[in-house]
Design an enzyme around this catalytic site. Structure first.
Site, short mmCIF file in Angstrom:
data_model
loop_
_atom_site.label_atom_id
_atom_site.label_comp_id
_atom_site.label_asym_id
_atom_site.label_seq_id
_atom_site.Cartn_x
_atom_site.Cartn_y
_atom_site.Cartn_z
CG ASN A 166 2.67 -0.65 3.25
OD1 ASN A 166 2.27 -1.51 2.92
ND2 ASN A 166 3.65 -0.07 2.51
N GLY A 167 1.52 -3.05 5.30
CA GLY A 167 1.86 -4.39 5.77
C GLY A 167 1.00 -5.39 6.32
CE LYS A 227 6.71 -7.65 -17.76
NZ LYS A 227 7.89 -8.18 -16.69
NE ARG A 232 4.54 1.45 -1.64
CZ ARG A 232 5.75 0.95 -1.31
NH1 ARG A 232 6.68 1.57 -2.07
NH2 ARG A 232 6.05 0.21 -0.63
CB CYS A 287 -1.06 -0.21 1.30
SG CYS A 287 -1.94 -1.45 1.41
CG HIS A 322 10.25 -33.37 -23.36
ND1 HIS A 322 10.70 -34.76 -23.57
CD2 HIS A 322 11.33 -32.72 -23.86
CE1 HIS A 322 12.01 -34.95 -24.05
NE2 HIS A 322 12.44 -33.91 -24.22
CE LYS A 373 7.46 -1.60 -10.13
NZ LYS A 373 7.65 -2.36 -11.46
O1 M6R Z 1 10.62 -5.89 -6.40
P1 M6R Z 1 11.11 -7.27 -6.90
O2 M6R Z 1 11.98 -7.15 -8.06
O3 M6R Z 1 11.66 -8.05 -5.69
O4 M6R Z 1 9.83 -7.72 -7.33
C1 M6R Z 1 9.67 -9.28 -7.90
C2 M6R Z 1 8.38 -9.27 -8.39
O5 M6R Z 1 7.27 -9.30 -7.87
C3 M6R Z 1 8.35 -8.67 -9.84
O6 M6R Z 1 9.32 -8.74 -10.70
C4 M6R Z 1 6.85 -9.05 -10.48
O7 M6R Z 1 6.98 -10.12 -11.02
C5 M6R Z 1 6.72 -8.00 -11.75
N1 M6R Z 1 5.27 -7.37 -11.58
C6 M6R Z 1 6.99 -8.44 -13.10
O8 M6R Z 1 6.63 -7.73 -14.03
#
Ligand code: M6R
Length: 605
Positions: free
Chosen positions: A99-100, A482, A27, A2, A501, A600
């Site tokens: 947050n958490g 992606k 976030r 958050c 496979h 994020k």
């Molecule tokens: O901040 P981080 O690199 O630790 O985040 C890891 C994943 O949560 C992050 O890469 C996620 O998979 C992204 N949404 C990929 O686009």
């Protein structure tokens, strides 16, 4: 996951808080809220389900405030509704954002209900505000309450809380989730992320674990977890205030894809000092390394997988790569002289941080964190930090963080090879290849219109398959990730050699198969895989370097990239896959910057 922002100022803080929330919206974005003390010393609270704009639409611009806090939420406990949105209140005097996650929330809630508290939401957050209320009612000061709160709460959290009976102060507390103080002239701010504050001030104080802070207009007073006064240094943030603006781009994801040539160059510059590669890493440490464990999640995990190909072939050191969520919950065997490398864009990912915590109990030679955010929990927890210079990444789908991670990981490979006395010519080859990546990326970006045209071939599909071989297998995984994140099309990444496979069973004329092809020693094998797909009617889209002699035909579209094959090719090969996913998402009308159900930084397990 958050976003928190809070302010105490002489000017009206309401628009500042709403602007801060917009900058933090990446976030978490399922609901938002604000609480402030108005000029009649009344506590005002406005909350809304949905995006920050929905909240902004409800704000009465005629009602200013000089002290307040705000929140944008990613739901964990309770749905994304208005009554679960923060701030949560108690006794009509306290308002709190969080947050958490509070792990013992049920037990605390039960006790507080027995003491007469009335809960109005399903959130774990509400337990914190009622707990503070209960402690204040026993005559404790807010500082004593926050010391006690830390003893009672289990989990990870950052909170900001205001008390209408003390309308000059906002209190903050950091335990497991980040919180930063912005120091202005005659005004102070709090936020979960410096990005929310950079238009207001560049002077930041990063709270450390257990820190408590009281911000007032003219000062920020800090205390440790026992409530003793402490000091933290003020640091100047390098974040560009415009990094949280979209500029002329339609989406942050597109802006960040196009920033890649510049941030790859900046990352390279930051990692080279004359002939020294990654000068922050002691050569004597690298010369002792006999094995490497890489831990990461999501896109960062794919960067780690790519590095395994590079490190094993160039430095001859065995590498294992594992998702942090698995590693943290098992008892891994660690051979002598093993280095742990944790990769995380945000430096806040709960699983990666937990893996690091576990590492401290194991026999690692050292821990290295590869991160994009200075002063993050990850960089503080590791023995050594390697930084990407991607700048603020706002799009939930990671793009420039990935290519800058790969840039550092290839440099790390060269530094290891150097420390392990591998031939100088191979190291020079790596540096030469890396020197060309930014320009090659620029040239691939110039093909965007053609890639957009290809996106229409995928836009109405339900499924897609991504294939690659060697160091481009992780690129296929990343291309599939992606696409699923931003278009909601089900996509799988596979090592092309695995096709027979199992996944070949999926191939028919309705299945798009996206392939990256490099003119390397694996090309002949890859071409056989392409024929296997064609024989079953699959629709191939191939992104090939300029030396690959494949031509388009009825069931295969080949796009030649202005790219000569080198060890650094995977860094460039991912760029068309990012653009493809972006344009498929746009054609399908998804919210590419804030895809459904995602956030994020994944700060909870
Ligand atoms: O901040 P981080 O690199 O630790 O985040 C890891 C994943 O949560 C992050 O890469 C996620 O998979 C992204 N949404 C990929 O686009």
């Amino acid at each position: 996951m958050c976003g928190i922002v809070a302010a105490v100022a002489e000017r009206n803080i309401v628009p500042l808080l709403i602007d801060g929330l917009r900058r933090l919206e990446y976030r978490g974005y399922d609901s938002a809220g604000i609480a402030f003390i108005d000029e009649a010393n009344q506590l005002q609270r406005i909350r809304s389900a949905g995006k920050v704009q929905a909240l902004a639409d409800r704000i009465d611009s005629e009602r200013p405030g000089h002290l307040g806090l705000a929140h944008t939420r990613w739901a964990t406990h309770g749905g994304p509704t208005e009554h679960n949105a923060h701030p949560h209140t108690a006794s009509e005097r306290l308002a709190l954002v969080h947050n958490g996650i509070i792990e013992n929330e049920q037990a605390i809630r039960k006790q507080l209900i027995e003491h007469g508290a009335t809960f109005t939401s399903e959130t774990d957050t509400e337990a914190i505000v009622h707990l503070i209320d209960h402690l204040l009612a026993q005559g404790q000061s807010m500082l004593d309450c926050l010391v006690e709160v830390q003893q009672q709460l289990q989990g990870s959290y950052a909170i900001a809380v205001l008390d209408q009976q003390h309308p000059d102060t906002i209190w903050g507390l950091r335990k497991g989730s980040p919180l930063v103080v912005g120091v202005g002239v005659g005004e102070h701010f709090l936020a979960s992320d410096a990005a929310a504050l950079v238009p207001l001030t560049q002077q930041m104080m990063y709270l450390q674990e257990g820190d408590i802070v009281a911000i007032r207009r003219d000062q920020a007073a800090l205390y440790d977890q026992q409530g003793k006064p402490i000091e933290r240094t003020i640091q100047r943030s390098n974040l560009d205030p415009e990094s949280s603006e979209r500029g002329h781009y339609r989406h942050f994801m597109l802006k960040e894809i196009h920033e890649q040539p510049a941030v790859i160059s900046a990352t390279l510059d930051g990692c080279l000092n004359g002939t020294r590669i990654l000068p922050s890493l002691p050569a004597e440490l690298l010369s002792q390394v006999r094995a490497i464990h890489i831990l990461a999640c999501g896109t960062s995990y794919h960067a780690g997988l790519t590095a395994k190909y590079w490190i094993e072939s160039l430095a001859g050191i065995p590498v294992s790569v594992e998702v942090a969520s698995e590693f943290r919950n098992r008892r891994p065997a660690v051979p002598e002289h093993t280095l742990m490398l944790a990769i995380s864009q945000s430096g806040e990912t709960a699983d990666t941080l937990a893996a690091l915590e576990l590492a401290s109990e194991l026999n690692y030679l050292a821990t290295i964190g590869l991160c994009n955010v200075p002063e993050s929990a990850l960089t503080r927890a590791c023995d050594h930090a390697l930084m990407t210079r991607a700048g603020l990444e706002v799009g939930v789908a990671s793009t420039k963080a990935f290519t800058t991670q790969l840039t550092v990981l290839l440099l790390f490979t060269a530094a290891l090879a150097q420390a392990q006395d591998k031939p100088k010519s191979r190291i020079a080859e790596v540096l030469d290849a890396l020197g060309q990546v930014a320009q090659q990326t620029r040239e691939v970006l110039a093909l965007e219109d053609q890639i957009e045209a290809l996106a229409y071939r995928l836009a109405d599909k339900q499924h897609a398959l991504f294939l690659g071989r060697g160091a481009e297998y992780p690129i296929a995984l990343e291309g599939a990730l992606k696409l699923k994140e931003v278009s909601y099309i089900h996509a799988e990444g596979y090592a092309a050699g695995e096709l027979k496979h199992g996944p070949l069973a999926l191939v028919d004329e309705s299945l798009p198969v996206v392939v990256t092809a490099s003119s390397n020693e694996l090309l002949k094998k890859l071409e056989s895989n392409l024929r296997e797909v064609q024989a079953r009617g699959g629709q191939l889209i191939v992104f090939a370097d300029r030396a690959v002699t494949l031509d388009s035909n009825d069931d295969m579209h080949v796009m030649h990239l202005p790219l000569n094959h080198s060890i650094a090719s995977p860094i460039v090969q991912v760029v068309p896959l990012q653009l493809l996913a972006y344009h498929v998402g746009v054609i399908r009308g998804t919210d590419v910057d804030q895809p459904r159900n995602l956030a994020k930084s994944v700060t909870v397990e």
